[in-house]
Design a protein around this motif. Structure first.
Motif, PDB file in Angstrom:
ATOM      1  N   PRO A 159      -1.399  -3.336  -3.393  1.00  0.00           N
ATOM      2  CA  PRO A 159      -2.341  -4.370  -2.941  1.00  0.00           C
ATOM      3  C   PRO A 159      -2.067  -4.707  -1.480  1.00  0.00           C
ATOM      4  O   PRO A 159      -0.917  -4.700  -1.039  1.00  0.00           O
ATOM      5  CB  PRO A 159      -2.014  -5.562  -3.855  1.00  0.00           C
ATOM      6  CG  PRO A 159      -0.615  -5.330  -4.309  1.00  0.00           C
ATOM      7  CD  PRO A 159      -0.438  -3.839  -4.375  1.00  0.00           C
ATOM      8  N   VAL A 160      -3.130  -4.974  -0.736  1.00  0.00           N
ATOM      9  CA  VAL A 160      -3.006  -5.278   0.694  1.00  0.00           C
ATOM     10  C   VAL A 160      -3.449  -6.715   0.938  1.00  0.00           C
ATOM     11  O   VAL A 160      -4.524  -7.124   0.490  1.00  0.00           O
ATOM     12  CB  VAL A 160      -3.860  -4.311   1.546  1.00  0.00           C
ATOM     13  CG1 VAL A 160      -3.717  -4.636   3.031  1.00  0.00           C
ATOM     14  CG2 VAL A 160      -3.454  -2.861   1.281  1.00  0.00           C
ATOM     15  N   THR A 161      -2.615  -7.484   1.643  1.00  0.00           N
ATOM     16  CA  THR A 161      -2.955  -8.875   1.940  1.00  0.00           C
ATOM     17  C   THR A 161      -4.110  -8.937   2.937  1.00  0.00           C
ATOM     18  O   THR A 161      -4.359  -7.984   3.681  1.00  0.00           O
ATOM     19  CB  THR A 161      -1.747  -9.624   2.529  1.00  0.00           C
ATOM     20  OG1 THR A 161      -1.375  -9.011   3.774  1.00  0.00           O
ATOM     21  CG2 THR A 161      -0.568  -9.576   1.570  1.00  0.00           C
ATOM     22  N   GLU A 162      -4.785 -10.053   2.966  1.00  0.00           N
ATOM     23  CA  GLU A 162      -5.918 -10.203   3.876  1.00  0.00           C
ATOM     24  C   GLU A 162      -5.466 -10.501   5.300  1.00  0.00           C
ATOM     25  O   GLU A 162      -6.137 -10.134   6.257  1.00  0.00           O
ATOM     26  CB  GLU A 162      -6.842 -11.330   3.381  1.00  0.00           C
ATOM     27  CG  GLU A 162      -7.544 -11.000   2.068  1.00  0.00           C
ATOM     28  CD  GLU A 162      -8.507 -12.089   1.660  1.00  0.00           C
ATOM     29  OE1 GLU A 162      -8.628 -13.085   2.418  1.00  0.00           O
ATOM     30  OE2 GLU A 162      -9.141 -11.962   0.594  1.00  0.00           O
ATOM     31  N   ASP A 163      -4.329 -11.194   5.450  1.00  0.00           N
ATOM     32  CA  ASP A 163      -3.869 -11.626   6.772  1.00  0.00           C
ATOM     33  C   ASP A 163      -2.565 -10.930   7.149  1.00  0.00           C
ATOM     34  O   ASP A 163      -1.813 -10.444   6.289  1.00  0.00           O
ATOM     35  CB  ASP A 163      -3.655 -13.149   6.793  1.00  0.00           C
ATOM     36  CG  ASP A 163      -4.921 -13.911   6.452  1.00  0.00           C
ATOM     37  OD1 ASP A 163      -6.000 -13.511   6.956  1.00  0.00           O
ATOM     38  OD2 ASP A 163      -4.837 -14.889   5.681  1.00  0.00           O
ATOM     39  N   LEU A 176       5.224  -6.340  -4.940  1.00  0.00           N
ATOM     40  CA  LEU A 176       5.278  -5.875  -3.563  1.00  0.00           C
ATOM     41  C   LEU A 176       3.862  -5.682  -3.019  1.00  0.00           C
ATOM     42  O   LEU A 176       3.036  -5.009  -3.635  1.00  0.00           O
ATOM     43  CB  LEU A 176       6.050  -4.554  -3.484  1.00  0.00           C
ATOM     44  CG  LEU A 176       6.357  -4.022  -2.087  1.00  0.00           C
ATOM     45  CD1 LEU A 176       7.315  -4.958  -1.351  1.00  0.00           C
ATOM     46  CD2 LEU A 176       6.949  -2.616  -2.171  1.00  0.00           C
ATOM     47  N   CYS A 177       3.583  -6.292  -1.885  1.00  0.00           N
ATOM     48  CA  CYS A 177       2.261  -6.190  -1.247  1.00  0.00           C
ATOM     49  C   CYS A 177       2.413  -5.619   0.154  1.00  0.00           C
ATOM     50  O   CYS A 177       3.372  -5.930   0.865  1.00  0.00           O
ATOM     51  CB  CYS A 177       1.575  -7.553  -1.165  1.00  0.00           C
ATOM     52  SG  CYS A 177       1.162  -8.284  -2.749  1.00  0.00           S
ATOM     53  N   ALA A 178       1.465  -4.791   0.539  1.00  0.00           N
ATOM     54  CA  ALA A 178       1.418  -4.283   1.907  1.00  0.00           C
ATOM     55  C   ALA A 178       0.626  -5.253   2.775  1.00  0.00           C
ATOM     56  O   ALA A 178      -0.254  -5.963   2.283  1.00  0.00           O
ATOM     57  CB  ALA A 178       0.779  -2.897   1.933  1.00  0.00           C
ATOM     58  N   THR A 179       0.952  -5.301   4.046  1.00  0.00           N
ATOM     59  CA  THR A 179       0.193  -6.130   4.988  1.00  0.00           C
ATOM     60  C   THR A 179      -0.765  -5.228   5.779  1.00  0.00           C
ATOM     61  O   THR A 179      -0.598  -4.002   5.790  1.00  0.00           O
ATOM     62  CB  THR A 179       1.134  -6.855   5.961  1.00  0.00           C
ATOM     63  OG1 THR A 179       1.714  -5.878   6.861  1.00  0.00           O
ATOM     64  CG2 THR A 179       2.248  -7.586   5.223  1.00  0.00           C
ATOM     65  N   PRO A 180      -1.748  -5.799   6.448  1.00  0.00           N
ATOM     66  CA  PRO A 180      -2.650  -4.973   7.274  1.00  0.00           C
ATOM     67  C   PRO A 180      -1.913  -4.165   8.337  1.00  0.00           C
ATOM     68  O   PRO A 180      -2.416  -3.141   8.792  1.00  0.00           O
ATOM     69  CB  PRO A 180      -3.568  -6.016   7.914  1.00  0.00           C
ATOM     70  CG  PRO A 180      -3.580  -7.149   6.948  1.00  0.00           C
ATOM     71  CD  PRO A 180      -2.192  -7.204   6.386  1.00  0.00           C
TER      72      PRO A 180
END
Length: 293
Positions: A159-163, A176-180
């Protein structure tokens, strides 16, 4: 060991605290990397002789000139994803680290294939001529990250965060989340693979000495970050550069295609590449206004 030491010094000392790289700092680093390449060329000259040193310089000039045009694409990527200036250096740092590994693999494969199957020289030559012709008629560089298959795969897995979250590539939430910022790194890395398809065969047209091909790539790529920040505000001035680069690709592709019938000496190849690039830069300076590519 030298490259690893410079990377540690770069990220661990000079850029330990993220900051927007100013023109003066970028210009100093750019001059330093060009000077280091010149020193290495002298080392090669006394170590392996004049011919090998000329091969290194020619490969370095070709790779560096192709990289300058690629910087325009990096600029578009950062604008598309709205990456702040203080985090652009980190993306380029890790992107170039990945590029050093991928280029090594590409070079070893390319040299091995040409030595085993000589006819592949004509495939590489035809690819360069085609790329040169395509670049000549390319008026505008466009970025379509949504079409990137590797990026699609990353978004399916993580999953990728919006900010953005500072300079972090990953954060922990429920999982665990990926960032842009990781998304931008993936786009930069996969874009560099496409660049290597042109640049590696171009240098293999000059020499099949894997050590010279890789070191010319290393010095050009290592200076790429600082050159990006030095030229970021002036890239659109070089409106005729892509015409010069297209002619360089066509020239080295033609050199490969004709290699069985006659050989162009390295000094003549270096002089031809230098004249083409100089003419395109002078034309851009002489006529800076008009339609931007």
């Amino acid at each position: 060991m030298f490259v690893v030491a410079m990377l540690v010094l770069d990220l661990g000392v000079f850029h330990r605290r993220p900051h927007a790289v100013k023109f003066r700092e970028a210009a100093i680093w750019s001059v330093m990397w060009i000077a280091l390449a010149a020193v290495f060329a002298l080392v090669v000259f006394f170590w392996h002789g004049r011919a090998t040193a000329l091969e290194f310089v020619t490969g370095y000039v070709i790779e560096l000139s192709l990289s300058v045009d690629n910087l325009f694409v990096f600029l578009l990527i950062f604008r598309y994803f709205k990456v702040s200036g203080e985090h652009q250096h980190k993306v380029l740092f890790w992107g170039i680290l990945g590029a050093l590994v991928m280029r090594a693999v590409f070079i070893l494969l390319g040299v091995g294939l040409i030595r085993r199957f000589h006819w592949i020289v004509y495939v590489f030559g035809a690819l360069l001529v085609y790329s040169g012709i395509k670049l000549f008629f390319q008026e505008n560089a466009e970025i379509h990250p949504e079409k990137n298959p590797v990026l699609r795969l990353v978004r399916k897995i993580l999953p990728v965060t919006e900010d953005y979250h500072g300079g972090k590539f990953f954060i922990r939430r429920v999982g665990l989340c990926a960032t842009p910022l990781l998304v931008v790194l993936v786009v930069v890395e996969t874009t560099d693979v496409l660049f290597a398809v042109d640049s590696i065969p171009a240098i293999l047209a000059i020499t099949l000495n894997a050590f010279i091909v890789y070191t010319s790539n290393v010095f050009a790529i290592m200076g790429l970050r600082s050159m990006y920040f030095a030229l970021a505000g002036m890239m659109e001035m070089f409106r005729y550069l892509h015409y010069g680069l297209s002619l360089v690709l066509i020239f080295v592709g033609g050199k490969m295609l004709a290699s069985h019938y006659f050989e162009i000496r390295t000094e003549w190849a270096l002089g031809t590449v230098g004249l083409i690039l100089l003419a395109s830069v002078l034309a851009s300076v002489a006529r800076p206004s008009g339609v931007k590519r």
